[in-house]
Enzyme design. Structure first.
Site, PDB file in Angstrom:
ATOM      1  N   ASP A   1       0.971  -1.385  -0.073  1.00 21.77           N
ATOM      2  CA  ASP A   1      -0.182   0.093   0.047  1.00 21.77           C
ATOM      3  C   ASP A   1       0.751   1.248   0.047  1.00 21.77           C
ATOM      4  O   ASP A   1       2.127   1.158   0.097  1.00 21.77           O
ATOM      5  CB  ASP A   1      -0.895  -0.098   1.292  1.00 21.77           C
ATOM      6  CG  ASP A   1      -0.001   0.127   2.604  1.00 21.77           C
ATOM      7  OD1 ASP A   1       0.884   0.069   2.356  1.00 21.77           O
ATOM      8  OD2 ASP A   1      -0.729   0.416   3.614  1.00 21.77           O
TER       9      ASP A   1
ATOM     10  N   ASP B   1      -7.820  -7.686  -0.274  1.00 19.16           N
ATOM     11  CA  ASP B   1      -6.846  -7.740   1.086  1.00 19.16           C
ATOM     12  C   ASP B   1      -7.605  -7.506   2.271  1.00 19.16           C
ATOM     13  O   ASP B   1      -8.605  -6.627   1.865  1.00 19.16           O
ATOM     14  CB  ASP B   1      -5.650  -6.900   0.635  1.00 19.16           C
ATOM     15  CG  ASP B   1      -5.790  -5.423   1.150  1.00 19.16           C
ATOM     16  OD1 ASP B   1      -6.571  -4.614   0.337  1.00 19.16           O
ATOM     17  OD2 ASP B   1      -5.448  -5.145   2.399  1.00 19.16           O
TER      18      ASP B   1
ATOM     19  N   CYS C   1      -7.038 -27.736   4.161  1.00 19.59           N
ATOM     20  CA  CYS C   1      -5.721 -27.130   4.431  1.00 19.59           C
ATOM     21  C   CYS C   1      -4.707 -27.984   5.373  1.00 19.59           C
ATOM     22  O   CYS C   1      -5.219 -29.080   5.829  1.00 19.59           O
ATOM     23  CB  CYS C   1      -5.999 -25.907   5.193  1.00 19.59           C
ATOM     24  SG  CYS C   1      -6.332 -26.266   7.014  1.00 19.59           S
TER      25      CYS C   1
ATOM     26  N   HIS D   1      -5.086 -22.140   8.447  1.00 15.65           N
ATOM     27  CA  HIS D   1      -6.448 -22.611   7.994  1.00 15.65           C
ATOM     28  C   HIS D   1      -7.244 -21.204   7.498  1.00 15.65           C
ATOM     29  O   HIS D   1      -7.984 -21.491   6.437  1.00 15.65           O
ATOM     30  CB  HIS D   1      -7.361 -23.047   9.389  1.00 15.65           C
ATOM     31  CG  HIS D   1      -8.561 -23.232   8.853  1.00 15.65           C
ATOM     32  ND1 HIS D   1      -9.054 -24.375   8.278  1.00 15.65           N
ATOM     33  CD2 HIS D   1      -9.664 -22.412   9.176  1.00 15.65           C
ATOM     34  CE1 HIS D   1     -10.360 -24.228   8.190  1.00 15.65           C
ATOM     35  NE2 HIS D   1     -10.889 -22.858   8.572  1.00 15.65           N
TER      36      HIS D   1
END
Lengths: 446, 501
Positions: free
Chosen positions: A138, A313, A353, A389
């Site tokens: 950013d 994001d 996962c 996870h």
């Protein structure tokens, strides 16, 4: 307020017509220039290639491949946030194992620690953190304004008082570019004048929008590595759709390799959020990635994809992991609750996962909810496992959306997603129902 | 990490090379079916609440270079205030290979599990032990555990190695001779019960390897107890597989008095605080070590840097045992943490990154140091075994003692947050273990609002603790360093000084 969606609907039609008129000329010119360079589903700029793979025949959802200096990434995508060049306790190797190929660093934080001098000496943030894949940074402006009480935005840049000696300091678009050039991120963001979308002062909102455009010009000028780093513009304009449109036109004209929609996720109504995203995507060129900044709740991701956005994001999935929360397709589960103390199932049934996959599979850890409960808020390892996870969940959610778009089954995917999340249809959030209706999905139709 | 399918059979321990005299360093090999073979002398990882601190189980298997872990029952049996009657969840763990402790902790099946009663080092209990129970310290406070409960727990959890209860004070001062005598008597009573319950007549003998405690009191006070161990082992070798030794200086006496006990592997519960002490105890005949100084060093930002033998050098200056990675001198160093180390941290990262992580208080810094420090110890023990095999051990150990500083450096880096079960407060006036979190540029209310926005779900669930709102904001320091003045920031390229308008 109930008139909102209807008005929005009208607006969409109006804009469609208007955009044909206004943008007809410029977009055909732009298309021509792209066609000269590439086939019609592919566009390249100096450091990026964007290939549109499929479009949903109902909604505006798109599946694409974004090829960046550190390799290709599939869109739509969720990008986890490794604020200080580290994703909260997990190793780059573990992050890679979740399938992540593009994550964030925060310019503001890296500018303070380790600082530009160190970044230059080490050879950039990839090298600093041992990350072989892509990075996005950013501009540093958002943290500055939202976290420093005394920051003040002027035309030159963001003014603030040094916390130590109180002397005035200035962060300019040129500084932000220089820092991001030192970081070496594959995607860098322009410094923009960020206001909360609910800011009441319309004149200030307009000033911020216009200033962000002027700052983009300064950023483009100051950007030293356009051949290996991509600078994205950020569309501002608060909740005023007309101002957003105006900003879109100005930003698109500057032809950055990608486009972000900024200023959202600051507490505005979800209906307003959807209106802004839909308004912007309507006006944006097909062959550029569209990034909605700061979005992370699964519902927000799925709806935004339907509205035509590609990249997202948010710190939420990794932050909430540290609070003991697991994101699952049936909602967020707090592993600290007593009900999980003797729950020996995986964090999420059917999840692939490393924590959840069946123990006989390659790379399986064999973690149970009971074990996460046992160590939540006690040993950092529990937070690391939930981080793995949650990141996997978010990446996998976007991967599933992408597969559905390519198979042209995205509406069914969206319905199943909401059905899993809310067993009772009556509790579907109205903002999502409305936003999806506007792009052709009726959540109540089976 | 898959289960091996068949029920493990007995442990084997083979002595490959022993010293001529009583006690003395020795080479051996410890093996459990389906687990990694342990060449001794060696060390096992030390867990807190069933995890090697900061290291997830997948990284334990891939990167930690340890073949075994020690776990403490007191880490699993707390009674939360609102759920006082709940039985500890660990006892109900389903386990396809009948290894509930291992299944509960997701510890890789290649790793040997050792279960004892107390953490290492243990917090001394104010109320002490009774004839039938010891005091343990759980995350919700002290509680008593009876000998019977302990045996049941061991049988339920089925570790590879179990350490029977010993009557210990866990105080730094030596017990009075009266207390020492009671320690020996109680431990003797308890081991009788243990043998009866675990291997007694009319019972299916347990497959768990028993490592009987050797108390940290003089040989003359506990000889009767040791005599019993020797006799029981004589009549049935499978009841006793090893010794858990609390004081290395007792080894020569045991070795000379009981030949049959001499062939058993010795696990050190002695908590040596540096490698010099390890070498000394190893020279007395210790086989497997548990080393609290490993995690302590990692938490302090120290990368251990010693090798065996020490590097040759002309200089007479002492070498440090570890390097403080939080020091700014490493800020731009692309060197591995230590030269020639082949661990994951050293081969994929460099000092500059670890320095940055420690300064930024990012948890990954401690993870990488744990991986490195375990690797340093693994290579230390591997070199010791080589030296024992080729007869150069004594000379090299002498060089080591001369070449290195006596203690591991303290480290100036900030530690991870300490938790209640790590220590017991010693009353008023004690210094705070954790530094207060940042809260400077915004008033509390605003921070709370922001967190509420960012984590609505968390708020809904009413969570606290690890991620209570204000903490989580401060977790990633968001304001410049309190000591950085404008000039520093300018030099960092972060912003420039501006004229006051």
């Amino acid at each position: 307020m109930r008139a909102g969606p209807k008005l929005f609907h009208l607006c969409v039609h109006f804009v469609r017509d208007l955009s044909c008129l206004i943008f007809g000329l410029s977009s055909s010119l732009r298309r021509m220039s792209i066609v000269q360079r590439m086939a019609s589903n592919k566009a390249s700029s100096a450091a990026l290639t964007f290939e549109l793979v499929a479009k949903c025949s109902t909604t505006r959802a798109r599946a694409s491949i974004l090829t960046l200096p550190h390799g290709p990434v599939n869109l739509p995508i969720f990008m986890p946030v490794a604020t200080q060049a580290s994703l909260k306790g997990i190793t780059p190797e573990q992050l890679e194992a979740t399938g992540c190929r593009l994550c964030l660093n925060n310019t503001y934080h890296l500018g303070l620690k380790p600082g530009q001098e160190v970044l230059d000496a080490v050879g950039g943030a990839h090298k600093l953190q041992g990350w072989k894949h892509n990075l996005l940074t950013d501009s540093g402006g958002f943290q500055m304004v939202s976290l420093l009480k005394l920051a003040k935005v002027t035309e030159e840049g963001v003014r603030f008082l040094s916390p130590h000696d109180g002397s005035p300091m200035l962060l300019t678009p040129e500084h932000s570019m220089s820092l991001q050039n030192s970081i070496g991120s594959d995607i860098m963001m322009q410094l923009d004048d960020v206001l909360v979308t609910t800011h009441p002062d319309k004149a200030r909102m307009r000033e911020a929008m216009e200033r962000s455009v002027r700052w983009l010009d300064r950023c483009i000028k100051a950007h030293k590595n356009p051949d290996r780093q991509n600078l994205f513009c950020i569309i501002q304009g608060g909740l005023d759709l007309e101002m957003r449109r105006e900003c879109c036109r100005e930003m698109v004209a500057r032809d950055t390799p990608g486009i972000a929609i900024g200023g959202l996720s600051g507490g505005e109504a979800k209906d307003d959020f959807c209106n802004v995203v839909a308004t912007c995507t309507e006006l944006l060129p097909d062959l550029k990635p569209r990034y909605v900044m700061g979005i992370g709740y699964p519902e927000d991701l799925v709806v935004s994809v339907a509205l035509g956005a590609d990249m997202f994001d948010c710190v939420w999935p990794t932050r909430t992991a540290r609070f003991g929360n697991a994101i699952t397709k049936h909602g967020v589960l707090n592993m600290k609750k007593e009900q999980y103390a003797k729950d020996f199932g995986p964090i999420e049934d059917g999840c692939g996962c490393p924590c959840c996959r069946p123990i006989d599979q390659e790379g399986a850890i064999g973690v149970t909810r009971a074990f996460v409960h046992h160590n939540s808020a006690k040993e950092t390892v529990a937070a690391h496992l939930l981080t793995i996870h949650n990141v996997w969940y978010q990446l996998h959610l976007m991967g599933g959306a992408r597969d559905a778009i390519i198979a042209d089954k995205f509406p069914a995917f969206v319905k199943e997603f909401f059905n899993n999340l809310y067993p009772d249809r009556k509790s579907y959030p109205s903002w999502a129902v409305n936003a999806l209706k506007n792009v052709g999905i009726d959540l109540f139709e089976s | 990490m898959s289960s091996d399918g068949h029920e493990p059979t007995a442990m084997t321990f083979e002595l490959l090379k022993t010293a001529v005299k009583d006690g003395g360093a020795r080479l051996g090999r410890l093996a459990f079916p389906g687990r990694r073979t342990v060449d001794t002398p060696n060390f096992f990882g030390l867990t807190s609440r069933g995890v090697i601190p900061h290291v997830t189980p997948d990284n334990v298997e891939k990167h930690l270079l340890t073949n075994g872990t020690y776990m403490a029952l007191e880490d699993f049996i707390e009674r939360p205030q609102q759920y006082m009657t709940r039985s500890p969840p660990v006892y109900e763990t389903p386990s396809p290979n009948n290894k509930p402790l291992q299944s509960f902790t997701a510890m890789p099946s290649s790793i040997i599990t050792v279960l004892g009663s107390r953490r290492l080092p243990a917090v001394a209990a104010p109320m002490g032990n009774t004839n039938q129970s010891i005091s343990v310290f759980t995350s919700t406070g002290f509680q008593a555990i009876t000998t019977k409960q302990y045996i049941n727990a061991i049988q339920t959890l089925n570790p590879d190695i179990a350490i029977p209860l010993a009557d210990l004070t866990h105080k730094t001062s030596a017990p009075t001779s009266k207390r020492a005598l009671r320690m020996a008597e109680r431990t003797d009573d308890w081991i009788k019960e243990w043998f009866m319950e675990m291997y007694g007549r009319n019972k299916e003998p347990s497959k768990i390897a028993t490592f009987a405690p050797v108390l940290p009191i003089s040989y003359s006070i506990q000889w009767e107890y040791l005599e019993r161990l020797s006799e029981e082992h004589q009549s049935n070798p499978s009841v006793l597989s090893g010794l858990a030794v609390y004081d290395a200086d007792l080894i020569p006496d045991i070795s000379s008095s009981y030949q049959n006990l001499d062939t058993l592997p010795r696990l050190a519960l002695t908590t040596p605080s540096n490698p010099h002490q390890v070498l000394r105890q190893l020279s007395l005949g210790m086989d497997i070590f548990l080393l609290p100084f490993l995690s302590t060093a990692s938490d302090a930002g120290i990368a251990l840097s010693f090798t065996f033998p020490p590097p040759s050098s002309e200089s007479s200056e002492l070498l440090p045992l570890g390097i403080d990675m939080s020091s700014p001198e490493h800020a731009i160093s692309l060197q591995p943490l230590t030269e020639s180390c082949t661990c994951y941290a050293c081969t994929t990262h460099h000092r500059a990154f670890v320095q940055h992580l420690l300064c930024a208080r990012e948890m990954l810094g401690w993870t990488l140091l744990q991986i490195h420090n375990h690797a340093v110890l693994a290579s230390f023990f591997a070199s010791i075994r080589e030296a024992l095999a080729d007869g150069t051990f004594e000379e090299k150990a002498r060089q080591f003692a001369l070449r290195y500083e006596p203690e591991i450096p303290q480290g100036l880096g900030e530690r991870p947050r300490a938790r209640g079960y790590h220590f017991k407060s010693e009353g008023p006036g004690e210094q705070k273990r954790n530094r207060p979190a940042w809260s400077k540029f915004e008033d509390e209310k605003k921070i709370e609002d922001k967190v509420a926005d960012l984590s609505i779900a968390d708020e809904q669930n009413g969570t606290s603790g690890l991620g209570s709102g204000v903490d989580s904001v401060a977790e990633t320091p968001l304001v410049p360093d309190e000591n950085a003045d404008a000039k520093d920031l300018e030099e960092m390229g972060f912003a420039e000084k501006a004229e006051n308008k």
